[in-house]
Design an enzyme around this catalytic site. Structure first.
Site, PDB file in Angstrom:
ATOM      1  N   MET A 169       0.726  -1.319   0.124  1.00 38.47           N
ATOM      2  CA  MET A 169       0.053  -0.185  -0.056  1.00 38.47           C
ATOM      3  C   MET A 169       0.917   1.335   0.127  1.00 38.47           C
ATOM      4  O   MET A 169       1.575   1.524   0.838  1.00 38.47           O
ATOM      5  CB  MET A 169      -0.941   0.084   1.246  1.00 38.47           C
ATOM      6  CG  MET A 169      -2.018  -0.978   1.140  1.00 38.47           C
ATOM      7  SD  MET A 169      -3.428  -0.635   2.465  1.00 38.47           S
ATOM      8  CE  MET A 169      -2.332  -1.894   3.762  1.00 38.47           C
TER       9      MET A 169
ATOM     10  N   CYS B  96      -1.648  -2.148 -10.730  1.00 40.55           N
ATOM     11  CA  CYS B  96      -2.129  -0.581 -10.255  1.00 40.55           C
ATOM     12  C   CYS B  96      -2.612   0.108 -11.532  1.00 40.55           C
ATOM     13  O   CYS B  96      -2.019   0.047 -12.690  1.00 40.55           O
ATOM     14  CB  CYS B  96      -0.607   0.038  -9.883  1.00 40.55           C
ATOM     15  SG  CYS B  96      -1.135   1.978  -9.480  1.00 40.55           S
TER      16      CYS B  96
ATOM     17  N   LYS C 198       2.024  -9.182  -8.345  1.00 42.97           N
ATOM     18  CA  LYS C 198       0.760  -9.128  -8.306  1.00 42.97           C
ATOM     19  C   LYS C 198      -0.090  -8.587  -9.279  1.00 42.97           C
ATOM     20  O   LYS C 198       0.494  -7.449  -9.819  1.00 42.97           O
ATOM     21  CB  LYS C 198       0.917  -8.006  -6.807  1.00 42.97           C
ATOM     22  CG  LYS C 198      -0.782  -7.804  -6.312  1.00 42.97           C
ATOM     23  CD  LYS C 198      -0.565  -7.092  -5.098  1.00 42.97           C
ATOM     24  CE  LYS C 198      -1.815  -6.583  -4.542  1.00 42.97           C
ATOM     25  NZ  LYS C 198      -2.391  -5.097  -5.153  1.00 42.97           N
TER      26      LYS C 198
END
Ligand code: FNR
Length: 346
Positions: free
Chosen positions: A25, A123, A162
């Site tokens: 984060m 993202c 990710k």
């Protein structure tokens, strides 16, 4: 023992199976939050996304006063990444990158200081997409694979990535199979598409299918809306059929979600957090941001409003009866020559 007679510590390779993990984060996943999450029971902690070129223009410094390793911006001395021995075998640095060579240069720079390296492929922010980073890599699988295989083949620590999912399950399965073929150690999957927002339901069924078709641990992510406490983590894991789980928003609000013995009261969590922020000389600006994200609507209370006016770490700490603790530590650090920025300002 090496040839010069120095003792070399044998490092065990980080294993991603059956783990409960603090998700990456931005601005939240700095050292105090990572250490506190580990204290509470997280098995692995990811850093905030760090952009490759920021790392490349930083200088590595051993900070003897804090007991940390710092990567400092070479132009203004600000901390790009701070880590310490306590987390070395559990911290995964998440990189924002669009370039295999830059990614490898960063990896070589940090491989002895951290446990693993993750590449952000999820993202959806414009900044990332324009730079060919984050979710932009999902539609450039060849480049994504080159970044990963270049790392896997040339660094000594595990590499992960990710991702977000596609609308189409087969497109998603093709992508993950292709990424897994590079030799990565695990894959984090946020069960939403690039265009979906946190309020959209998480595609747990897609994660389940991914877990069924890969041999490496799948780290399920995206469940925070339904995760309120420790046992919910395992309901989510069950739902996704995954080996591991990664939690972002619930941990951002109260990272004692990692505690097997149940959540701690937010007041206590904030106190524990602030002690780490003081001990590791976290910037007042970042500390304030993280506490704000814990307080949420409590910022509207008279105490919350007083907190919002704080400009220094000591002022923030004073609200949680840690003013003296902060002052003493800061005096100690100042006498030892640490001069970090003391006030929030432009
Ligand atoms: C994020 N997320 C995120 N993801 C990532 O890969 N790198 C990052 O730096 C960030 N930064 C970030 C900041 C903040 C404040 C939030 C809330 C989220 C996304 C995050 O890791 C996760 O994928 C999603 O939040 C979904 O998981 P949860 O929140 O449902 O557990």
């Amino acid at each position: 023992i090496d040839r010069k007679g120095n003792e070399i510590k044998q490092r065990t390779r980080l294993d991603f199976a059956n783990k409960v993990i603090l998700a990456p984060m931005v601005r939240v996943g700095t050292l105090p939050m990572r250490l506190l999450s580990l204290d509470y029971g997280a098995d692995i902690v990811y850093t905030e996304e760090l952009i490759d070129w920021k790392f490349l223009k930083s200088i590595r410094r051993v900070n003897d006063v804090l007991g940390t390793i710092d990567y400092l911006d070479s132009s203004d001395g600000t901390v790009v990444f701070r880590t310490c021995e306590k987390e070395r075998d559990k911290v995964v640095v998440q990189l924002g990158t669009s370039d295999p060579c830059r990614a490898l240069r960063v990896a070589k720079l940090i491989e002895n200081d951290v446990a693993a390296i993750d590449i952000n492929m999820g993202c959806p922010k414009e900044f990332s997409l324009k730079g060919g980073m984050g979710a932009a890599l999902l539609t450039q699988p060849e480049k994504a694979k080159t970044i990963l295989s270049n790392l896997v083949q040339n660094v000594s620590i595990p590499v992960t990535c990710k991702i977000r999912v596609f609308e189409d399950i087969n497109d998603t399965l093709n992508l993950v199979k292709s990424l897994a073929s590079t030799g990565i150690s695990a894959i984090g999957v946020h069960g939403r598409t690039k265009l979906e927002r946190p309020q959209h339901p998480n595609r747990c069924e897609t994660i389940r299918k991914i877990a069924e078709c890969l041999d490496i641990p799948v780290i399920a992510n995206g469940g925070s809306r339904e995760i309120e406490n420790y046992s919910d983590i395992f309901k989510f894991k069950e739902q996704c059929g995954s080996s591991s789980v990664m939690i972002a928003r619930t941990a951002e609000g109260n990272c004692s979600v990692f505690r097997q013995d149940g959540m701690k009261h937010l007041e206590e969590v904030i106190k524990d957090y602030l002690k780490y922020a003081v001990d590791y000389d976290n910037s007042p600006c970042n500390t304030k941001y993280c506490v704000q994200n814990m307080l949420k609507e409590l910022q509207e209370t008279p105490r919350g409003k007083k907190f919002l006016e704080c400009q220094t770490l000591e002022q923030i700490c004073a609200i949680w009866d840690l003013g003296d603790y902060c002052r003493q530590k800061q005096l100690e650090y100042q006498s030892k020559g640490i001069l970090s920025r003391r006030e929030i300002g432009p």
